[in-house]
Scaffold this motif. Structure first.
Motif, PDB file in Angstrom:
ATOM      1  N   LEU A 108      38.146  13.528   6.925  1.00 33.32           N
ATOM      2  CA  LEU A 108      38.714  14.735   5.543  1.00 33.32           C
ATOM      3  C   LEU A 108      37.780  14.338   4.848  1.00 33.32           C
ATOM      4  CD1 LEU A 108      42.027  14.328   5.642  1.00 33.32           C
ATOM      5  CD2 LEU A 108      40.707  16.566   6.339  1.00 33.32           C
ATOM      6  N   ALA A 109      36.969  13.133   3.600  1.00 27.55           N
ATOM      7  CA  ALA A 109      36.723  13.653   3.040  1.00 27.55           C
ATOM      8  C   ALA A 109      34.711  13.612   3.136  1.00 27.55           C
ATOM      9  CB  ALA A 109      36.655  11.835   2.388  1.00 27.55           C
ATOM     10  N   LEU A 110      34.742  13.640   3.773  1.00 29.01           N
ATOM     11  CA  LEU A 110      33.032  13.314   4.640  1.00 29.01           C
ATOM     12  C   LEU A 110      33.202  14.728   4.914  1.00 29.01           C
ATOM     13  CD1 LEU A 110      30.449  12.711   3.910  1.00 29.01           C
ATOM     14  CD2 LEU A 110      30.540  11.458   6.236  1.00 29.01           C
ATOM     15  N   PHE A 111      34.053  15.584   5.329  1.00 25.98           N
ATOM     16  CA  PHE A 111      33.723  16.825   5.984  1.00 25.98           C
ATOM     17  C   PHE A 111      34.382  17.879   4.367  1.00 25.98           C
ATOM     18  CE2 PHE A 111      36.217  20.968   6.871  1.00 25.98           C
ATOM     19  CZ  PHE A 111      34.820  21.326   6.782  1.00 25.98           C
ATOM     20  N   ALA A 112      35.285  17.170   3.225  1.00 26.79           N
ATOM     21  CA  ALA A 112      34.899  18.257   1.756  1.00 26.79           C
ATOM     22  C   ALA A 112      33.795  17.807   1.794  1.00 26.79           C
ATOM     23  CB  ALA A 112      35.781  17.244   1.188  1.00 26.79           C
ATOM     24  N   VAL A 113      33.508  16.698   1.511  1.00 21.28           N
ATOM     25  CA  VAL A 113      32.059  16.875   0.383  1.00 21.28           C
ATOM     26  C   VAL A 113      30.525  17.578   1.403  1.00 21.28           C
ATOM     27  CG1 VAL A 113      30.804  14.340   2.215  1.00 21.28           C
ATOM     28  CG2 VAL A 113      30.160  15.462  -0.369  1.00 21.28           C
ATOM     29  N   ALA A 114      30.139  17.312   2.692  1.00 20.23           N
ATOM     30  CA  ALA A 114      29.074  18.294   3.748  1.00 20.23           C
ATOM     31  C   ALA A 114      29.833  19.852   3.115  1.00 20.23           C
ATOM     32  CB  ALA A 114      29.531  18.236   4.985  1.00 20.23           C
ATOM     33  N   VAL A 115      30.889  19.728   3.132  1.00 19.89           N
ATOM     34  CA  VAL A 115      30.819  21.624   2.787  1.00 19.89           C
ATOM     35  C   VAL A 115      31.238  22.523   1.440  1.00 19.89           C
ATOM     36  CG1 VAL A 115      32.695  23.576   2.999  1.00 19.89           C
ATOM     37  CG2 VAL A 115      33.254  21.754   4.438  1.00 19.89           C
ATOM     38  N   VAL A 116      30.923  21.609   0.324  1.00 15.26           N
ATOM     39  CA  VAL A 116      31.129  21.159  -1.267  1.00 15.26           C
ATOM     40  C   VAL A 116      30.127  21.990  -1.602  1.00 15.26           C
ATOM     41  CG1 VAL A 116      31.255  20.329  -2.807  1.00 15.26           C
ATOM     42  CG2 VAL A 116      33.461  20.325  -1.357  1.00 15.26           C
ATOM     43  N   GLY A 117      29.095  20.596  -0.801  1.00 18.64           N
ATOM     44  CA  GLY A 117      27.792  20.946  -1.149  1.00 18.64           C
ATOM     45  C   GLY A 117      27.174  21.753  -0.542  1.00 18.64           C
ATOM     46  N   ALA A 118      27.135  22.487   0.177  1.00 21.33           N
ATOM     47  CA  ALA A 118      26.832  22.927   1.504  1.00 21.33           C
ATOM     48  C   ALA A 118      27.274  24.754   0.248  1.00 21.33           C
ATOM     49  CB  ALA A 118      26.771  22.860   2.765  1.00 21.33           C
TER      50      ALA A 118
END
Length: 326
Positions: A108-118
């Motif tokens: 969940l955390a890495l999925f969140a950071v990828a979506v956040v940055g993009a």
């Protein structure tokens, strides 16, 4: 000439944060449903069809929604909005599929950071070109700093998963899928926001979004079945908890349709992704507290700082007051 409006932006920003908090729960449900239903496409389609069923019931019960469906024909004929805006639902289908594919591999955390940055990058672009219903939004130094701090906070929050997943080919592919989802979701919200204004109904715009989403997923599932990539249909009866993914998705789409005309794409995105990171932290604390690191807590606090900076006025007070052209 612009004049102050008594309406406050504090409430819609809080609503965006609340919707964002629930996004990781939807991602977790969709990802786990893929294991029971026979594949990623099956899980995404079940979530989409559940959402569509709820919205059709709401369309019958809400007078404004019934009027919105009647107005759809006129909007389509007169091209009040471009017809290709119907593809917003296809983007929604891709986002649900990205959840199912990525969360199991990168968490969940890495999925969140990828979506956040993009999505932060695409939100800035949308506000610059005026693609959202709010029109062109000034990309001030304050907003750029707030967006940059938000991305930094997201990276801090997911630093441990990033370092542990970097050498896995499946994780790299899943990360790329999540980044594309983040880039597209801001455009989806802007398209849905314009559609909601044209139909005069948030329910109608959201229903059309899920109608196109379900159709796209059925086509994708058919192709995958013919190519023997993934079986067509469901391998098991859905469990009770899988039905919650649909309503959570509705909340996310409705939030975008309702708030993007008021907040603009970037500020809406900041509210949503801050809630998303808070939700990820809360779920991690509930499901596996032993895995929660100081980085995740510190990164989430940094994103809260980003929201405050993005809403700050040069006079030293938060930008809670909206303005509208008179």
């Amino acid at each position: 000439m612009a004049s102050p409006d008594t309406r406050s932006n504090a409430v819609p920003l809080a609503m965006a944060g609340a919707a964002g908090i629930l996004m990781p729960l939807q991602a977790l449900i969709t990802s786990n449903a893929a294991l029971y239903l026979g594949g990623y496409l099956a899980a995404a389609l079940f979530s989409s069809i559940t959402s569509l069923a709820c919205l059709l019931v709401a369309s019958l019960a809400i007078p404004a929604a019934r009027a919105g469906w009647k107005r759809f024909g006129a909007v389509w004929r007169e091209r009040t909005i471009p017809r290709w805006y119907i593809l917003a639902g296809v983007i929604g289908a891709y986002y649900m599929l990205a959840q199912a594919l990525s969360v199991g591999n990168i968490g969940l955390a890495l999925f969140a950071v990828a979506v956040v940055g993009a999505r932060t990058i695409s939100s800035i672009l949308i506000d610059v070109i005026g693609f959202s219903p709010a029109g062109k939004q000034p990309i001030t130094r304050r907003r750029i700093i707030g967006a940059a701090i938000l991305v930094i906070g997201a990276v801090i929050a997911a630093w441990d998963p990033i370092t542990h997943s970097g050498q896995s080919p499946a994780a790299v592919i899943s990360l790329a899928i999540a980044v594309v989802a983040g880039l597209l979701v801001s455009f989806q919200q802007s398209m849905n926001g314009r559609a909601g204004q044209a139909y005069g109904s948030t329910t109608t715009a959201t229903g059309l979004n899920y109608l196109a989403s379900s159709a796209g997923l059925i086509v994708a599932m058919s192709i995958a079945g013919l190519l023997h990539i993934e079986p067509f249909g469901y391998s098991a009866i859905p469990a009770w908890w899988m039905y919650f993914a649909g309503p959570l998705g509705i909340l996310f789409v409705v939030t975008g349709v309702t708030l993007v005309p008021k907040l603009g794409s970037l500020v809406l995105g900041i509210g949503l992704v801050t809630g998303q990171l808070l939700g990820s932290l809360i779920l991690d604390l509930i499901l596996s507290p032993e895995k929660v690191s100081g980085n995740e807590i510190a990164g989430t606090l940094v994103t809260l700082l980003a929201v405050f900076i993005a809403s700050w006025q040069p006079n030293g007070r938060p930008r809670w007051k909206a303005q509208k052209a008179s």
